[in-house]
Design an enzyme around this catalytic site. Structure first.
Site, PDB file in Angstrom:
ATOM      1  N   THR A  67       0.839  -1.202   0.000  1.00  0.00           N
ATOM      2  CA  THR A  67       0.000   0.000   0.000  1.00  0.00           C
ATOM      3  C   THR A  67       0.872   1.249   0.000  1.00  0.00           C
ATOM      4  O   THR A  67       0.642   2.186  -0.786  1.00  0.00           O
ATOM      5  CB  THR A  67      -0.927  -0.010   1.232  1.00  0.00           C
ATOM      6  OG1 THR A  67      -1.776  -1.158   1.132  1.00  0.00           O
ATOM      7  CG2 THR A  67      -1.786   1.240   1.299  1.00  0.00           C
TER       8      THR A  67
ATOM      9  N   ASN B  32      -5.492  -9.009  -8.151  1.00  0.00           N
ATOM     10  CA  ASN B  32      -5.601  -9.761  -6.903  1.00  0.00           C
ATOM     11  C   ASN B  32      -6.902 -10.541  -6.783  1.00  0.00           C
ATOM     12  O   ASN B  32      -6.982 -11.491  -6.023  1.00  0.00           O
ATOM     13  CB  ASN B  32      -5.446  -8.817  -5.710  1.00  0.00           C
ATOM     14  CG  ASN B  32      -6.272  -7.567  -5.841  1.00  0.00           C
ATOM     15  OD1 ASN B  32      -6.164  -6.840  -6.833  1.00  0.00           O
ATOM     16  ND2 ASN B  32      -7.109  -7.309  -4.869  1.00  0.00           N
TER      17      ASN B  32
ATOM     18  N   SER C 283       5.199  -6.336  -2.168  1.00  0.00           N
ATOM     19  CA  SER C 283       4.873  -6.463  -0.746  1.00  0.00           C
ATOM     20  C   SER C 283       5.410  -7.786  -0.214  1.00  0.00           C
ATOM     21  O   SER C 283       5.267  -8.824  -0.876  1.00  0.00           O
ATOM     22  CB  SER C 283       3.349  -6.425  -0.587  1.00  0.00           C
ATOM     23  OG  SER C 283       2.989  -6.768   0.724  1.00  0.00           O
ATOM     24  N   GLY C 284       5.997  -7.760   0.980  1.00  0.00           N
ATOM     25  CA  GLY C 284       6.620  -8.971   1.525  1.00  0.00           C
ATOM     26  C   GLY C 284       5.650 -10.085   1.887  1.00  0.00           C
ATOM     27  O   GLY C 284       5.933 -11.258   1.658  1.00  0.00           O
TER      28      GLY C 284
ATOM     29  N   CYS D  25      -9.135  -6.886   1.231  1.00  0.00           N
ATOM     30  CA  CYS D  25      -9.389  -5.484   1.598  1.00  0.00           C
ATOM     31  C   CYS D  25     -10.869  -5.145   1.503  1.00  0.00           C
ATOM     32  O   CYS D  25     -11.363  -4.282   2.205  1.00  0.00           O
ATOM     33  CB  CYS D  25      -8.627  -4.551   0.682  1.00  0.00           C
ATOM     34  SG  CYS D  25      -6.937  -5.056   0.505  1.00  0.00           S
TER      35      CYS D  25
END
Ligand code: PLP
Length: 388
Positions: free
Chosen positions: A70, A153, A201-202, A327
């Protein structure tokens, strides 16, 4: 439990935790401190940056560590657009696709609300693809930035990023891609893709939540979003998450090793799973592109159900997945992604997404496909019971 929600998040890999451990314990220094402990932390951060740069095919100085996908998206969209507008006030339009993650879409809307930008939304076809012609139609002399995700996603559709990026750059317009879902599955060489900025993103690939990276090509100006002590070469202030950066670098490096083999193996399992689900529920609708999709995502609508009820029935049967993006979970509104594909609102409410990590097995997916058939039948029976 069969966990088929890897697009929401993944567990931390053992090797990642082992690599991070020293920087969470004895080597806890602040990389800005001028003593041995600080210097050790700075060296670890530099090592992580070079490892990330190797995977992204960029220079270490082009990798900006962030608190996740984000923040990387916010920094790319706001940071590049604002820097370009400051250099030339006529650059006041931002182009995004109709299926972006809220981190990109809301950043663009923020620019619209507070900085005088207009947002041009490129439509997608019914499979979720952005065509170069559709992008060409919205580009203009006032376009400050294009941001189009690498892989979606919710439906897994993979965009022709190299072609879209080449088009934008041929007109001198910087191109950002949100590669959060692509990372771990698809090539991430920024030069080969021709992108100017890319978000990772990890926690989607075995590193912890709260660490990410933004690749920004060296010639691209970036206005920081977080101001403070000037860390990350002034592009992202705040004491660096050293252990997180080390974890992210380790996860990216591990994911790249053997990636093609994993990709083919998981894609074959995904295809078998799709066939099994469609056999068990013949009127199910596969959403997204039939072939240009992530190996790790199979998404469906199950007419005559509600996605949330199917999820509950699946969980009772030991299968955990999601009704769309994590989300948007809990929201009653139909998914904007499915709406952009032209899926009617009523059908969009029946969406379920199954997403896998590299450890998924055929046995898991066979059991999951059987559970889907039973869960959908269960929800439909309940529905019939209520209507009688
Ligand atoms: N972009 C995409 C495509 C995502 O799927 C996600 C997470 O769901 C994000 C951005 C946000 O990443 P993070 O959870 O690290 O903030």
């Amino acid at each position: 439990m069969i966990f088929l929600d890897a697009a929401a998040t993944t567990p931390v890999r053992r090797e990642v935790l082992d690599a991070m451990w020293p920087y969470l314990t004895g080597g806890f220094g602040n990389p800005s401190s001028h003593h041995t402990l600080g210097e050790e932390a700075a060296a670890a951060l530099a090592g992580a940056r070079s490892a990330v740069a190797t995977v992204l095919g960029c220079r270490p100085g082009e990798a900006v560590f962030t608190s996740g996908g984000t923040e990387a998206d916010n920094l790319a969209v706001k940071g590049i657009a604002l820097a370009r507008q400051a250099a030339n006030p006529l650059l006041n339009r931002v182009v995004i696709s109709a299926v972006e993650h809220p981190a990109v879409e809301e950043s663009a809307r923020y620019l619209e609300r507070f900085h005088g930008f207009a947002v041009d939304v490129v439509p997608v076809d019914p499979s979720g693809l952005v065509s170069p012609d559709a992008l060409a139609a919205v580009l203009g002399p006032e376009t400050a930035l294009v941001s189009i995700m690498y892989a979606n996603n919710e439906i897994g559709t993979v965009q022709p990023i190299a072609a879209l990026a080449a088009l934008a750059r041929s007109q001198g317009i910087p191109f950002h891609t949100d590669a959060v879902q692509a990372a771990g599955w698809l090539p991430l060489d920024a030069r080969a893709l021709g992108v100017d900025a890319m978000s990772i993103s990890g926690h989607k690939l075995g590193a912890p939540k709260g660490c990410g990276v933004l690749y920004v090509r060296s010639r691209i100006r970036l206005e920081p979003v977080i101001h403070g002590g000037g860390q990350e070469r002034g592009r992202r202030s705040g004491t660096e998450n050293v252990a997180g950066a080390v974890g992210l670098a380790t996860a990216l490096t591990l994911a790249r090793a053997g990636q093609e083999e994993q990709r083919d193996r998981v894609a074959a399992l995904r295809d078998r799973f799709i066939v099994a689900v469609l056999d068990g529920v013949p009127d199910a609708v596969l959403t997204g592109h039939p072939t240009e999709r992530l190996p790790s995502v199979a998404s469906f609508c199950f007419p005559g159900t509600s996605g949330e009820s199917v999820l509950l029935e699946l969980e009772r049967r030991g299968v955990v997945c999601s009704s769309g993006s994590a989300c948007a979970a809990g929201s009653d509104a139909p998914s904007p992604v499915l709406t952009a594909l032209g899926v009617p609102a009523e059908l969009a409410q029946t969406a379920v997404r199954f997403s896998f990590d590299a450890a998924v097995t055929q046995a898991d997916l066979e059991a999951a496909a059987a559970a889907v058939q039973a869960a959908v039948a269960g929800v439909r029976n309940l529905g019939a019971g209520y209507s009688r």
